[in-house]
Design a protein around this motif. Structure first.
Motif, PDB file in Angstrom:
ATOM      1  N   ALA A  55      -2.539   3.075 -14.663  1.00 38.84           N
ATOM      2  CA  ALA A  55      -2.877   1.650 -14.620  1.00 38.84           C
ATOM      3  C   ALA A  55      -2.313   0.998 -13.358  1.00 38.84           C
ATOM      4  CB  ALA A  55      -2.339   0.950 -15.867  1.00 38.84           C
ATOM      5  N   ALA A  56      -1.087   1.388 -12.980  1.00 36.05           N
ATOM      6  CA  ALA A  56      -0.472   0.830 -11.776  1.00 36.05           C
ATOM      7  C   ALA A  56      -1.241   1.251 -10.528  1.00 36.05           C
ATOM      8  CB  ALA A  56       0.985   1.279 -11.679  1.00 36.05           C
ATOM      9  N   ARG A  57      -1.680   2.510 -10.508  1.00 34.25           N
ATOM     10  CA  ARG A  57      -2.436   2.980  -9.346  1.00 34.25           C
ATOM     11  C   ARG A  57      -3.782   2.281  -9.241  1.00 34.25           C
ATOM     12  NH1 ARG A  57      -0.469   9.087 -10.676  1.00 34.25           N
ATOM     13  NH2 ARG A  57       1.556   8.938  -9.600  1.00 34.25           N
ATOM     14  N   LEU A  58      -4.408   2.025 -10.378  1.00 34.34           N
ATOM     15  CA  LEU A  58      -5.664   1.266 -10.364  1.00 34.34           C
ATOM     16  C   LEU A  58      -5.440  -0.156  -9.867  1.00 34.34           C
ATOM     17  CD1 LEU A  58      -7.383   2.313 -13.736  1.00 34.34           C
ATOM     18  CD2 LEU A  58      -8.075   2.932 -11.412  1.00 34.34           C
ATOM     19  N   ALA A  59      -4.287  -0.728 -10.242  1.00 41.59           N
ATOM     20  CA  ALA A  59      -3.994  -2.117  -9.870  1.00 41.59           C
ATOM     21  C   ALA A  59      -3.858  -2.299  -8.369  1.00 41.59           C
ATOM     22  CB  ALA A  59      -2.716  -2.583 -10.572  1.00 41.59           C
ATOM     23  N   ILE A  60      -3.506  -1.225  -7.650  1.00 36.56           N
ATOM     24  CA  ILE A  60      -3.289  -1.354  -6.205  1.00 36.56           C
ATOM     25  C   ILE A  60      -4.403  -0.711  -5.382  1.00 36.56           C
ATOM     26  CG2 ILE A  60      -0.779  -1.467  -6.487  1.00 36.56           C
ATOM     27  CD1 ILE A  60      -0.717   1.471  -5.505  1.00 36.56           C
ATOM     28  N   GLU A  61      -5.475  -0.276  -6.047  1.00 31.42           N
ATOM     29  CA  GLU A  61      -6.566   0.382  -5.327  1.00 31.42           C
ATOM     30  C   GLU A  61      -7.158  -0.488  -4.220  1.00 31.42           C
ATOM     31  OE1 GLU A  61      -9.569   1.756  -7.988  1.00 31.42           O
ATOM     32  OE2 GLU A  61      -8.771   3.802  -8.038  1.00 31.42           O
ATOM     33  N   ALA A  62      -7.226  -1.793  -4.477  1.00 33.56           N
ATOM     34  CA  ALA A  62      -7.879  -2.692  -3.527  1.00 33.56           C
ATOM     35  C   ALA A  62      -6.967  -3.138  -2.377  1.00 33.56           C
ATOM     36  CB  ALA A  62      -8.423  -3.923  -4.262  1.00 33.56           C
ATOM     37  N   GLU A  68       2.160  -1.153   2.676  1.00 36.63           N
ATOM     38  CA  GLU A  68       3.452  -1.133   3.368  1.00 36.63           C
ATOM     39  C   GLU A  68       4.349  -2.253   2.852  1.00 36.63           C
ATOM     40  OE1 GLU A  68       3.344   0.234   7.839  1.00 36.63           O
ATOM     41  OE2 GLU A  68       1.716  -1.186   7.484  1.00 36.63           O
ATOM     42  N   VAL A  69       3.784  -3.450   2.725  1.00 38.64           N
ATOM     43  CA  VAL A  69       4.552  -4.601   2.249  1.00 38.64           C
ATOM     44  C   VAL A  69       5.025  -4.361   0.820  1.00 38.64           C
ATOM     45  CG1 VAL A  69       4.432  -7.052   1.646  1.00 38.64           C
ATOM     46  CG2 VAL A  69       3.435  -6.254   3.797  1.00 38.64           C
ATOM     47  N   LEU A  70       4.145  -3.851  -0.041  1.00 40.04           N
ATOM     48  CA  LEU A  70       4.511  -3.618  -1.438  1.00 40.04           C
ATOM     49  C   LEU A  70       5.621  -2.579  -1.547  1.00 40.04           C
ATOM     50  CD1 LEU A  70       4.047  -4.172  -4.417  1.00 40.04           C
ATOM     51  CD2 LEU A  70       2.209  -2.466  -4.394  1.00 40.04           C
ATOM     52  N   ALA A  71       5.575  -1.558  -0.727  1.00 41.98           N
ATOM     53  CA  ALA A  71       6.636  -0.545  -0.737  1.00 41.98           C
ATOM     54  C   ALA A  71       7.979  -1.166  -0.395  1.00 41.98           C
ATOM     55  CB  ALA A  71       6.301   0.569   0.258  1.00 41.98           C
ATOM     56  N   LEU A  72       7.990  -2.095   0.553  1.00 39.74           N
ATOM     57  CA  LEU A  72       9.242  -2.744   0.946  1.00 39.74           C
ATOM     58  C   LEU A  72       9.718  -3.729  -0.119  1.00 39.74           C
ATOM     59  CD1 LEU A  72       8.434  -3.234   4.737  1.00 39.74           C
ATOM     60  CD2 LEU A  72      10.033  -1.611   3.725  1.00 39.74           C
ATOM     61  N   VAL A  73       8.774  -4.354  -0.809  1.00 41.06           N
ATOM     62  CA  VAL A  73       9.142  -5.207  -1.953  1.00 41.06           C
ATOM     63  C   VAL A  73       9.817  -4.348  -3.014  1.00 41.06           C
ATOM     64  CG1 VAL A  73       8.222  -6.571  -3.885  1.00 41.06           C
ATOM     65  CG2 VAL A  73       7.369  -6.952  -1.567  1.00 41.06           C
ATOM     66  N   GLY A  74       9.253  -3.171  -3.269  1.00 43.43           N
ATOM     67  CA  GLY A  74       9.845  -2.251  -4.237  1.00 43.43           C
ATOM     68  C   GLY A  74      11.235  -1.802  -3.848  1.00 43.43           C
ATOM     69  N   ALA A  75      11.501  -1.786  -2.539  1.00 50.08           N
ATOM     70  CA  ALA A  75      12.826  -1.403  -2.044  1.00 50.08           C
ATOM     71  C   ALA A  75      13.811  -2.557  -2.082  1.00 50.08           C
ATOM     72  CB  ALA A  75      12.709  -0.862  -0.620  1.00 50.08           C
ATOM     73  N   GLY A  76      13.340  -3.745  -2.497  1.00 47.45           N
ATOM     74  CA  GLY A  76      14.229  -4.893  -2.648  1.00 47.45           C
ATOM     75  C   GLY A  76      14.348  -5.791  -1.442  1.00 47.45           C
ATOM     76  N   ILE A 122       5.294  -2.470 -10.275  1.00 45.03           N
ATOM     77  CA  ILE A 122       4.016  -1.806 -10.023  1.00 45.03           C
ATOM     78  C   ILE A 122       4.185  -0.767  -8.918  1.00 45.03           C
ATOM     79  CG2 ILE A 122       1.703  -2.163  -9.038  1.00 45.03           C
ATOM     80  CD1 ILE A 122       1.581  -4.782 -10.634  1.00 45.03           C
ATOM     81  N   ALA A 123       4.944  -1.123  -7.886  1.00 43.79           N
ATOM     82  CA  ALA A 123       5.195  -0.177  -6.792  1.00 43.79           C
ATOM     83  C   ALA A 123       5.895   1.070  -7.319  1.00 43.79           C
ATOM     84  CB  ALA A 123       6.040  -0.846  -5.706  1.00 43.79           C
ATOM     85  N   TYR A 124       6.913   0.887  -8.169  1.00 40.05           N
ATOM     86  CA  TYR A 124       7.637   2.020  -8.738  1.00 40.05           C
ATOM     87  C   TYR A 124       6.704   2.898  -9.568  1.00 40.05           C
ATOM     88  CZ  TYR A 124      12.077  -0.278  -7.539  1.00 40.05           C
ATOM     89  OH  TYR A 124      13.118  -0.864  -6.887  1.00 40.05           O
ATOM     90  N   LYS A 125       5.925   2.245 -10.453  1.00 39.10           N
ATOM     91  CA  LYS A 125       5.037   2.994 -11.346  1.00 39.10           C
ATOM     92  C   LYS A 125       3.970   3.759 -10.573  1.00 39.10           C
ATOM     93  CE  LYS A 125       5.573  -0.220 -15.232  1.00 39.10           C
ATOM     94  NZ  LYS A 125       4.886  -1.250 -16.063  1.00 39.10           N
ATOM     95  N   ALA A 126       3.475   3.141  -9.511  1.00 40.22           N
ATOM     96  CA  ALA A 126       2.407   3.775  -8.727  1.00 40.22           C
ATOM     97  C   ALA A 126       2.945   4.812  -7.759  1.00 40.22           C
ATOM     98  CB  ALA A 126       1.627   2.707  -7.969  1.00 40.22           C
ATOM     99  N   GLY A 127       4.266   4.888  -7.640  1.00 36.70           N
ATOM    100  CA  GLY A 127       4.868   5.866  -6.748  1.00 36.70           C
ATOM    101  C   GLY A 127       4.854   5.479  -5.287  1.00 36.70           C
ATOM    102  N   ILE A 128       4.777   4.161  -5.013  1.00 30.49           N
ATOM    103  CA  ILE A 128       4.770   3.685  -3.633  1.00 30.49           C
ATOM    104  C   ILE A 128       6.214   3.542  -3.162  1.00 30.49           C
ATOM    105  CG2 ILE A 128       4.188   1.772  -2.104  1.00 30.49           C
ATOM    106  CD1 ILE A 128       1.831   1.167  -3.807  1.00 30.49           C
ATOM    107  N   THR A 129       6.541   4.215  -2.118  1.00 35.83           N
ATOM    108  CA  THR A 129       7.902   4.126  -1.567  1.00 35.83           C
ATOM    109  C   THR A 129       7.832   3.888  -0.059  1.00 35.83           C
ATOM    110  OG1 THR A 129       7.964   6.538  -1.224  1.00 35.83           O
ATOM    111  CG2 THR A 129       8.849   5.679  -3.302  1.00 35.83           C
ATOM    112  N   CYS A 130       8.928   3.377   0.496  1.00 39.08           N
ATOM    113  CA  CYS A 130       8.967   3.148   1.941  1.00 39.08           C
ATOM    114  C   CYS A 130       9.747   4.283   2.609  1.00 39.08           C
ATOM    115  CB  CYS A 130       9.611   1.805   2.277  1.00 39.08           C
ATOM    116  SG  CYS A 130      11.300   1.630   1.686  1.00 39.08           S
ATOM    117  N   ASN A 131       9.456   4.502   3.874  1.00 36.13           N
ATOM    118  CA  ASN A 131      10.124   5.561   4.614  1.00 36.13           C
ATOM    119  C   ASN A 131      11.494   5.095   5.084  1.00 36.13           C
ATOM    120  OD1 ASN A 131       7.888   7.267   4.357  1.00 36.13           O
ATOM    121  ND2 ASN A 131       6.884   6.264   6.091  1.00 36.13           N
TER     122      ASN A 131
END
Length: 222
Positions: free
Chosen positions: A152-159, A166-174, A213-222
């Motif tokens: 569901a999280a991956r579907l939510a970020i498809e668009a 990139e921005v969402l990954a950094l939000v997930g990193a705090g 959502i970033a965590y669930k979808a597996g989006i991480t920053c480098n």
């Protein structure tokens, strides 16, 4: 870019001594000014509307109207209001409702002065703030999610565009908007625009939900 100063704070707690202690801690930082105090949720809603504070620091358990109900009412009237929920040991069960309600931060009442001040400043800057114990609870919850939630999280970020990813990954990193702007060499207004788009496309109601959502979808920053 730092938050507009002073950072005005509305303190909401039914215990006058706790309000006094919180006020003394926060006022010790020259960036922070106490805008007002409320002893229950009804008064908090009234003062939030009248004072328009930068940050609302709100207890959960209060007579007449609890903090989570007040949070939902305030955000219904002021969608951009930034609220840090105060909890005590053993109240982690309220985290899910607070996240769904739109809280920007969660701190334990036992947090140290520097931690509390840091949380208020972070939320004023547009970031999320979690005390270490609560962050651990949220992370454990995310780690235990099932495949359906991940899908569901991956579907939510498809668009999302590549930049929004990139921005969402950094939000997930705090990171705050200012920190994201510096990392991606953008102006802060552009980051805010990306955040608005991310929330619309993903269905996230606030920054904490976007991070989850970033965590669930597996989006991480480098």
């Amino acid at each position: 870019m730092p938050p507009e100063l002073p950072i005005t704070v509305l303190l909401v707690d039914d215990d006058a001594l706790i309000r006094a202690g919180l006020g003394a801690i926060l006022a010790s930082d020259s960036r922070i000014e106490i805008a007002g105090e409320a002893e229950n949720g009804h008064r908090a809603i009234e003062l939030a509307s009248r004072l328009q504070p930068t940050v609302i620091l709100m207890d959960i358990r209060m007579p007449q109207l609890d903090g989570l109900s007040a949070l939902e009412a305030i955000l219904g009237q002021q969608p951009d209001a930034r609220t840090v929920i105060l909890t005590t040991f053993g109240e982690e069960q309220y985290i899910d409702r607070a996240i769904a309600g739109g809280a920007a931060g969660f701190m334990l009442k036992s947090s140290g002065p520097e931690e509390l001040i840091g949380a208020v400043v972070a939320v004023a800057e547009g970031a999320a703030a979690l005390s270490p114990r609560i962050a651990k609870r949220v992370i454990e919850k995310v780690r235990s999610i099932d495949a359906g939630s991940q899908h569901a999280a991956r579907l939510a970020i498809e668009a999302l565009t590549a930049r929004e990813h990139e921005v969402l990954a950094l939000v997930g990193a705090g990171l705050s908007n200012a920190e994201i702007a510096a990392r991606l060499v953008l102006i802060e207004a552009t980051v805010k625009g990306h955040m608005t788009s991310i929330m619309l496309k993903s269905g996230a109601r606030n920054r904490v939900e976007a991070a989850l959502i970033a965590y669930k979808a597996g989006i991480t920053c480098n």
